[in-house]
Design an enzyme around this catalytic site. Structure first.
Site, mmCIF file in Angstrom:
data_model
loop_
_atom_site.group_PDB
_atom_site.id
_atom_site.type_symbol
_atom_site.label_atom_id
_atom_site.label_comp_id
_atom_site.label_asym_id
_atom_site.label_seq_id
_atom_site.Cartn_x
_atom_site.Cartn_y
_atom_site.Cartn_z
ATOM 1 N N GLU A 255 0.880 -1.168 0.000
ATOM 2 C CA GLU A 255 0.000 0.000 0.000
ATOM 3 C C GLU A 255 0.917 1.218 0.000
ATOM 4 O OE1 GLU A 255 -2.528 2.390 -0.436
ATOM 5 O OE2 GLU A 255 -3.357 0.373 -0.158
ATOM 6 N N CYS A 289 -2.732 8.461 3.326
ATOM 7 C CA CYS A 289 -2.590 8.046 1.928
ATOM 8 C C CYS A 289 -3.879 8.349 1.165
ATOM 9 C CB CYS A 289 -2.200 6.585 1.826
ATOM 10 S SG CYS A 289 -3.147 5.532 2.893
ATOM 11 N N GLU A 387 2.985 12.624 -4.500
ATOM 12 C CA GLU A 387 2.446 12.641 -3.135
ATOM 13 C C GLU A 387 3.365 13.463 -2.236
ATOM 14 O OE1 GLU A 387 2.517 9.019 -0.625
ATOM 15 O OE2 GLU A 387 0.389 9.390 -0.286
HETATM 16 O O1 TXE Z 1 8.553 5.696 4.272
HETATM 17 P P1 TXE Z 1 9.262 4.307 4.071
HETATM 18 P P2 TXE Z 1 8.968 6.929 5.228
HETATM 19 C C1 TXE Z 1 5.318 8.153 1.924
HETATM 20 C C2 TXE Z 1 5.211 9.641 2.150
HETATM 21 C C3 TXE Z 1 6.386 9.925 3.021
HETATM 22 C C4 TXE Z 1 7.413 8.997 2.438
HETATM 23 C C5 TXE Z 1 8.569 8.638 3.327
HETATM 24 O O2 TXE Z 1 5.320 10.309 0.928
HETATM 25 O O3 TXE Z 1 6.807 11.241 2.926
HETATM 26 O O4 TXE Z 1 6.680 7.842 2.133
HETATM 27 O O5 TXE Z 1 8.123 8.078 4.561
HETATM 28 C C6 TXE Z 1 10.257 0.493 6.431
HETATM 29 N N1 TXE Z 1 13.052 -2.923 3.798
HETATM 30 N N2 TXE Z 1 4.505 7.400 2.842
HETATM 31 O O6 TXE Z 1 10.408 7.254 5.110
HETATM 32 O O7 TXE Z 1 10.731 4.484 4.060
HETATM 33 C C7 TXE Z 1 10.343 1.696 7.347
HETATM 34 O O8 TXE Z 1 11.203 1.435 8.439
HETATM 35 C C8 TXE Z 1 11.961 -3.108 4.562
HETATM 36 C C9 TXE Z 1 3.195 7.096 2.399
HETATM 37 O O9 TXE Z 1 8.469 6.651 6.582
HETATM 38 O O10 TXE Z 1 8.614 3.651 2.915
HETATM 39 C C10 TXE Z 1 8.893 1.846 7.749
HETATM 40 O O11 TXE Z 1 8.559 0.899 8.756
HETATM 41 N N3 TXE Z 1 11.339 -2.109 5.192
HETATM 42 C C11 TXE Z 1 2.497 6.160 3.262
HETATM 43 C C12 TXE Z 1 8.161 1.517 6.446
HETATM 44 O O12 TXE Z 1 9.084 0.743 5.673
HETATM 45 C C13 TXE Z 1 11.800 -0.866 5.023
HETATM 46 C C14 TXE Z 1 2.807 6.053 4.679
HETATM 47 C C15 TXE Z 1 7.762 2.747 5.626
HETATM 48 O O13 TXE Z 1 8.909 3.528 5.424
HETATM 49 C C16 TXE Z 1 12.932 -0.608 4.217
HETATM 50 C C17 TXE Z 1 4.167 6.401 4.983
HETATM 51 C C18 TXE Z 1 13.558 -1.707 3.595
HETATM 52 N N4 TXE Z 1 14.656 -1.569 2.809
HETATM 53 C C19 TXE Z 1 4.948 7.064 4.087
HETATM 54 N N5 TXE Z 1 13.176 0.727 4.231
HETATM 55 C C20 TXE Z 1 1.080 5.897 2.949
HETATM 56 N N6 TXE Z 1 0.800 5.761 1.697
HETATM 57 O O14 TXE Z 1 0.219 5.772 3.788
HETATM 58 C C21 TXE Z 1 12.225 1.291 5.026
HETATM 59 N N7 TXE Z 1 11.400 0.331 5.522
#
Ligand code: TXE
Length: 485
Positions: A255, A289, A387
């Site tokens: 998602e 989101c 986004e």
């Molecule tokens: O997201 P990440 P972040 C979007 C939104 C935000 C941006 C960055 O634009 O500004 O993402 O947010 C884990 N292997 N959304 O940095 O990095 C991480 O630790 C496995 C939209 O928080 O994608 C966290 O638990 N896992 C969104 C999760 O992934 C990994 C909600 C999300 O982190 C990983 C949040 C890896 N290599 C952010 N790297 C929505 N659509 O609702 C990171 N993680």
């Protein structure tokens, strides 16, 4: 153990194989409404500790996957009841750690409680089918079985609800779980795990590992013992997870957000449409989101809509998440605040017209405060395509309904789409033709029920839907049995 969150002193620990474990390093979770306040200290796992948790989940699988539904239902019901009973206290923690307003936070904890209760019921309703075979004398049955060990990777914007809508169905359908909360909200994840730890689940069935995505999350993605991964977060991380995990044939559900349109037609109730825009684009500080970040407005009411929306934004109270008057809390952390600010600059540089807001705000407590921002944009502007994930929306002008629909669908995302209109004909047409997983009529795009499917199309989602009965599509696998009668 009956720790209350407000008594939480220090060092929230990992929960692995039924035991609370320390880690080599610790981190501090910070309150975005008052960055002087440490919410709590927490243990930060490394890769080897994540692997221990995965092994514990794999060892607990054979017994749990064959456990009876009553046992699963009882455990989930107990967890749900405690979340509901402690919604005020846990809502306070959530508001302090993530920064959403107290009413929003209490509502989120209640939602998490209701999700556990819903899946307590679903555990009792895992149904199959029987059919006559095309061959005489043979009976065919189709049953659902758990997929195995599931790795759950959660974002920071709904630190109770999103983990709940992954953990509850995973357990209800007989899987074992390794769960990683996002780095900026470990204490909410810990508080949820603490409740789960006191339920009747056997050791190893549910495991909490707090730490970085690069170490803990990546360990889930890489491990051959993890059969399925459910992730919510950014597009870039989601795509990386998909590549690695599908190469080893793990089941993956992603998602990854949206750029959700809210179409406002000339015949709409204008006050209602403005309210939908304010709630959809700016509540929860725009960090949903499902946020309505593209407001597509028919030309004849464009200026009136923008003027009314601007007036509402001028009056919107931004402040400490726990203040009674606050309508919009701070941005969740510094990195997100910087991302929001950089998009304001991009918007200005690309020629989008600034209507209101976006500046950093000072409040009595030092926090990540900014005012809600509104721009008039062109469809090709990045602010209309990417986004932002903050309190930043743009208005696009549409010539008529057909143009508005085309603009709404002109995006690589497809999570939600909304329309404000008094025409049943247009509303019905929009529901059928919006390229999105969820469609709202005269409602904000953000704000969904917990018992029906959640998810999107195109670049927003990958794999089966989350929530409701449809969660079974991801958390189970189907077996076809043949018996000679
Ligand atoms: O997201 P990440 P972040 C979007 C939104 C935000 C941006 C960055 O634009 O500004 O993402 O947010 C884990 N292997 N959304 O940095 O990095 C991480 O630790 C496995 C939209 O928080 O994608 C966290 O638990 N896992 C969104 C999760 O992934 C990994 C909600 C999300 O982190 C990983 C949040 C890896 N290599 C952010 N790297 C929505 N659509 O609702 C990171 N993680």
């Amino acid at each position: 153990m009956d720790l209350k969150v407000h008594e939480l002193k220090q060092n929230a620990r990992q929960y692995i194989n039924g035991r609370w474990e320390t880690s080599g390093t610790t981190g501090i979770s910070q309150n975005p409404s008052d960055t002087r306040e440490a919410v709590a200290e927490y243990a930060r796992a490394d890769r080897s500790q994540a692997e221990l948790a995965i092994r514990a989940a794999a060892e607990a699988l054979p017994q749990w996957s064959h456990s009876g539904p009553q046992r699963r239902a009882d455990a989930l019901d107990q967890i749900g009841s405690e979340l509901l009973a402690r919604r005020d206290e846990l809502g306070n923690l959530l508001a302090r750690e993530e920064g959403k307003t107290l009413p929003e936070a209490i509502g989120e904890v209640a939602r998490a409680g209701n999700i556990f209760k819903f899946f307590a019921g679903e555990a009792l309703r895992i149904a199959g089918e029987t059919m006559a075979s095309v061959r005489p004398g043979i009976q065919v049955d189709v049953t659902r079985e758990p997929i195995g060990v599931v790795g759950l990777i959660a974002p920071w914007n709904f630190p109770f609800a999103i983990p709940a809508w992954k953990i509850a169905p995973a357990l209800a359908y007989g899987n074992t779980v390794v769960f990683k909360p996002a780095e900026s909200v470990p204490i909410c994840g810990w508080a949820l795990a603490e409740i789960i730890s006191r339920s009747t689940l056997p050791a190893g069935v549910f495991n909490l590992v707090m730490g970085s995505g690069r170490e803990v999350g990546q360990a889930f993605v890489d491990s051959p013992l993890v059969d399925a991964l459910s992730f919510t977060g950014s597009v870039a991380t989601g795509e990386r997870i998909l590549q690695t995990a599908s190469a080893r044939r793990a089941k993956v559900q992603l998602e990854m957000g949206g750029k959700n349109p809210l179409v406002v037609l000339a015949d709409a109730d204008l006050d209602q449409a403005v309210e939908c825009a304010v709630q959809g684009a700016y509540y929860s500080t725009g960090q949903r989101c499902t946020a309505s970040s593209r407001l597509i407005v028919e030309a004849s009411i464009h200026d009136a809509f923008v003027a009314r929306l601007r007036n509402r934004l001028v009056a919107l109270k931004v402040g400490h998440a726990l203040d009674r008057d606050t309508q919009m809390g701070p941005v969740a952390d510094r990195a997100q605040l910087e991302q929001n600010q950089s998009y304001l600059e991009i918007a200005r540089n690309e020629g989008a017209e600034h209507v209101w807001g976006g500046e950093l705000l000072e409040r009595p407590t030092p926090g990540h405060y900014m005012s809600p921002a509104l721009f008039l944009a062109k469809p090709e502007h990045r602010i209309a395509r990417e986004e932002v994930f903050g309190p930043v929306a743009c208005v696009l002008r549409a010539d008529d309904y057909e143009h508005a629909l085309a603009l709404a669908n002109d995006t690589e995302f497809g999570l939600c789409a909304g329309i404000c209109t008094t025409s049943l004909k247009q509303a019905t047409h929009f529901k059928r033709h919006a390229q999105a997983g969820m469609v709202m009529v005269n409602l904000p795009t953000a704000g969904v029920d917990y018992h029906v499917p959640f998810g999107g199309r195109k670049g927003s989602s990958h794999g089966p839907r989350e929530q409701g009965r449809y969660a079974a599509e991801f958390y189970t696998t189907v077996k076809t049995g043949y018996t000679l009668a």
